[in-house]
Design an enzyme around this catalytic site. Structure first.
Site, short mmCIF file in Angstrom:
data_model
loop_
_atom_site.label_atom_id
_atom_site.label_comp_id
_atom_site.label_asym_id
_atom_site.label_seq_id
_atom_site.Cartn_x
_atom_site.Cartn_y
_atom_site.Cartn_z
N SER A 150 57.82 37.76 47.89
CA SER A 150 57.97 39.21 48.12
C SER A 150 58.78 39.39 49.40
CB SER A 150 56.59 39.84 48.31
OG SER A 150 56.70 41.17 48.79
N TYR A 163 47.73 41.39 52.43
CA TYR A 163 48.80 41.10 51.46
C TYR A 163 49.97 40.41 52.15
CZ TYR A 163 52.27 41.79 47.76
OH TYR A 163 53.24 41.59 46.80
N1 LIG Z 1 55.10 45.54 42.62
C1 LIG Z 1 55.85 45.26 43.69
O1 LIG Z 1 56.42 46.16 44.34
C2 LIG Z 1 56.06 43.80 44.10
C3 LIG Z 1 57.01 43.52 45.10
C4 LIG Z 1 57.22 42.20 45.47
C5 LIG Z 1 56.50 41.18 44.86
N2 LIG Z 1 55.57 41.48 43.90
C6 LIG Z 1 54.85 40.37 43.30
O2 LIG Z 1 55.10 40.35 41.89
C7 LIG Z 1 54.02 39.67 41.25
C8 LIG Z 1 53.62 40.44 40.01
O3 LIG Z 1 53.15 41.71 40.39
P1 LIG Z 1 53.46 43.03 39.53
O4 LIG Z 1 54.06 44.01 40.47
O5 LIG Z 1 54.18 42.68 38.30
O6 LIG Z 1 51.98 43.56 39.24
P2 LIG Z 1 51.16 43.69 37.86
O7 LIG Z 1 49.80 44.13 38.25
O8 LIG Z 1 51.92 44.50 36.88
O9 LIG Z 1 51.11 42.19 37.31
C9 LIG Z 1 50.22 41.22 37.82
C10 LIG Z 1 49.51 40.54 36.68
O10 LIG Z 1 48.65 39.52 37.21
C11 LIG Z 1 47.43 39.56 36.49
N3 LIG Z 1 46.37 38.99 37.32
C12 LIG Z 1 45.77 39.53 38.41
N4 LIG Z 1 44.82 38.72 38.88
C13 LIG Z 1 44.82 37.63 38.07
C14 LIG Z 1 44.04 36.44 38.05
N5 LIG Z 1 43.06 36.23 38.95
N6 LIG Z 1 44.30 35.53 37.08
C15 LIG Z 1 45.28 35.74 36.16
N7 LIG Z 1 46.03 36.86 36.13
C16 LIG Z 1 45.79 37.80 37.07
C17 LIG Z 1 47.21 41.04 36.19
O11 LIG Z 1 46.28 41.23 35.13
C18 LIG Z 1 48.63 41.48 35.85
O12 LIG Z 1 48.90 41.30 34.47
C19 LIG Z 1 52.92 39.50 42.29
O13 LIG Z 1 52.92 38.16 42.77
C20 LIG Z 1 53.34 40.45 43.41
O14 LIG Z 1 52.86 40.03 44.67
C21 LIG Z 1 55.35 42.77 43.48
#
Ligand SMILES: NC(=O)c1ccc[n+]([C@@H]2O[C@H](COP(=O)([O-])OP(=O)(O)OC[C@H]3O[C@@H](n4cnc5c(N)ncnc54)[C@H](O)[C@@H]3O)[C@@H](O)[C@H]2O)c1
Length: 269
Positions: A150, A163
């Site tokens: 991130s 985070y």
């Molecule tokens: N959303 C943002 O702005 C952003 C920015 C930078 C990085 N990220 C990173 O992107 C990645 C995905 O996040 P996203 O934004 O797609 O969110 P999201 O919530 O849409 O997807 C995350 C997924 O992980 C699953 N999950 C959560 N805990 C879990 C566990 N213990 N075991 C298995 N699965 C689990 C959830 O059910 C979900 O399907 C993360 O690593 C996040 O840190 C997100």
């Protein structure tokens, strides 16, 4: 492959295991990997979304209900993938939860330990355990790992301290594993800025809030909120031969957050 799913073919013959792959970024990567010809193991804690993806993609994907914060969850996802597809070439560690941007001053004293444990267990321990358990398979296939980092892996204000600490840890993990596992396994990361998703929250901090702050795009040099699909090509790149000289690299795809500068209105054309 089910009717209506494109086959582009850059990952033909490859087997990928992707965590947190039923929503947001992980789902977009899983869908693209299928289009690129890979067989994909989709891992998540959401039973409903796992079923929905199985219905859509059929035998091209395997769905595994696992909690990546546990050792048994990681063993289950790796064993299931090898049993079904025979090997693993690409491990994408992506499952993550947010801390709701709660600052140190607002973290409740009676819940700070539980909140820390929940976030770190998914965001950091989940990646480490996944890497450990998948390692023998990637050594056999001389495959690769791709970790979702991130902009919070490098900078402040992408979340609260829990985070941000968790995502900084991922930058360290990528570098250390890349160092230890060369030349057989490449380990790289993708560091998105903002994504239009709603990340889950630790139970200790209560209700879910959007992981992006309303109007934040106005302060970005590239002033828009990307969709998950806007990042998937970077995962295809890192998974493919095109990245054979890359390890320990974290691709920052952050709308220019890192070059924003002191005066937010300067630099625009
Ligand atoms: N959303 C943002 O702005 C952003 C920015 C930078 C990085 N990220 C990173 O992107 C990645 C995905 O996040 P996203 O934004 O797609 O969110 P999201 O919530 O849409 O997807 C995350 C997924 O992980 C699953 N999950 C959560 N805990 C879990 C566990 N213990 N075991 C298995 N699965 C689990 C959830 O059910 C979900 O399907 C993360 O690593 C996040 O840190 C997100």
């Amino acid at each position: 492959m089910k009717k209506g799913v494109r086959n582009i073919g850059r990952l033909n013959g490859k087997v990928a295991l992707i965590t947190g792959a039923t929503s947001g970024l992980g789902r977009a990567v899983a869908e693209r990997f299928v289009e690129e010809g890979a067989q994909v193991c989709v891992v998540d804690v959401s039973l409903g979304r796992l079923e929905e993806m199985k219905e859509r993609f059929g035998d091209t994907i395997l769905t595994v209900h696992s909690d990546v914060s546990t050792l048994e969850g990681n063993i289950k996802m790796v064993e299931s993938t090898v049993k079904t597809f025979g090997k693993i070439d690409i491990f994408v560690a992506n499952a993550g939860i947010y801390d709701g941007n709660v600052g140190i001053n607002d973290l409740p004293l009676n819940r700070i330990e539980a909140a820390f444990d929940e976030v770190i267990n998914v965001n950091v321990k989940g990646y480490l355990l996944g890497a450990k358990v998948v390692l023998p398979e990637l050594l056999k296939s001389e495959g690769c790992m791709i970790f979702t980092a991130s902009h919070a892996s490098f900078y402040s204000a992408g979340g609260g301290p829990i985070y941000t600490a968790s995502k900084h840890a991922i930058a360290g993990l990528i570098k250390e594993l890349a160092y230890e596992l060369a030349p057989k396994i490449r380990v790289n990361g993708v560091a998105p800025g903002v994504i239009a998703t709603a990340m889950g929250m630790p139970k200790a901090l209560g209700t879910q809030i959007p992981s992006i702050i309303s109007g934040v795009e106005q302060s970005l040099p590239l002033p828009f909120i990307p969709e998950s699909r806007d990042y998937v090509e970077l995962y295809v790149l890192l998974a493919s031969e095109a990245a054979k000289a890359m390890t320990g690299t974290i691709i920052q795809a952050d709308n220019g957050i890192s070059i924003r500068g002191l005066v937010q209105t300067s630099g625009g054309i």
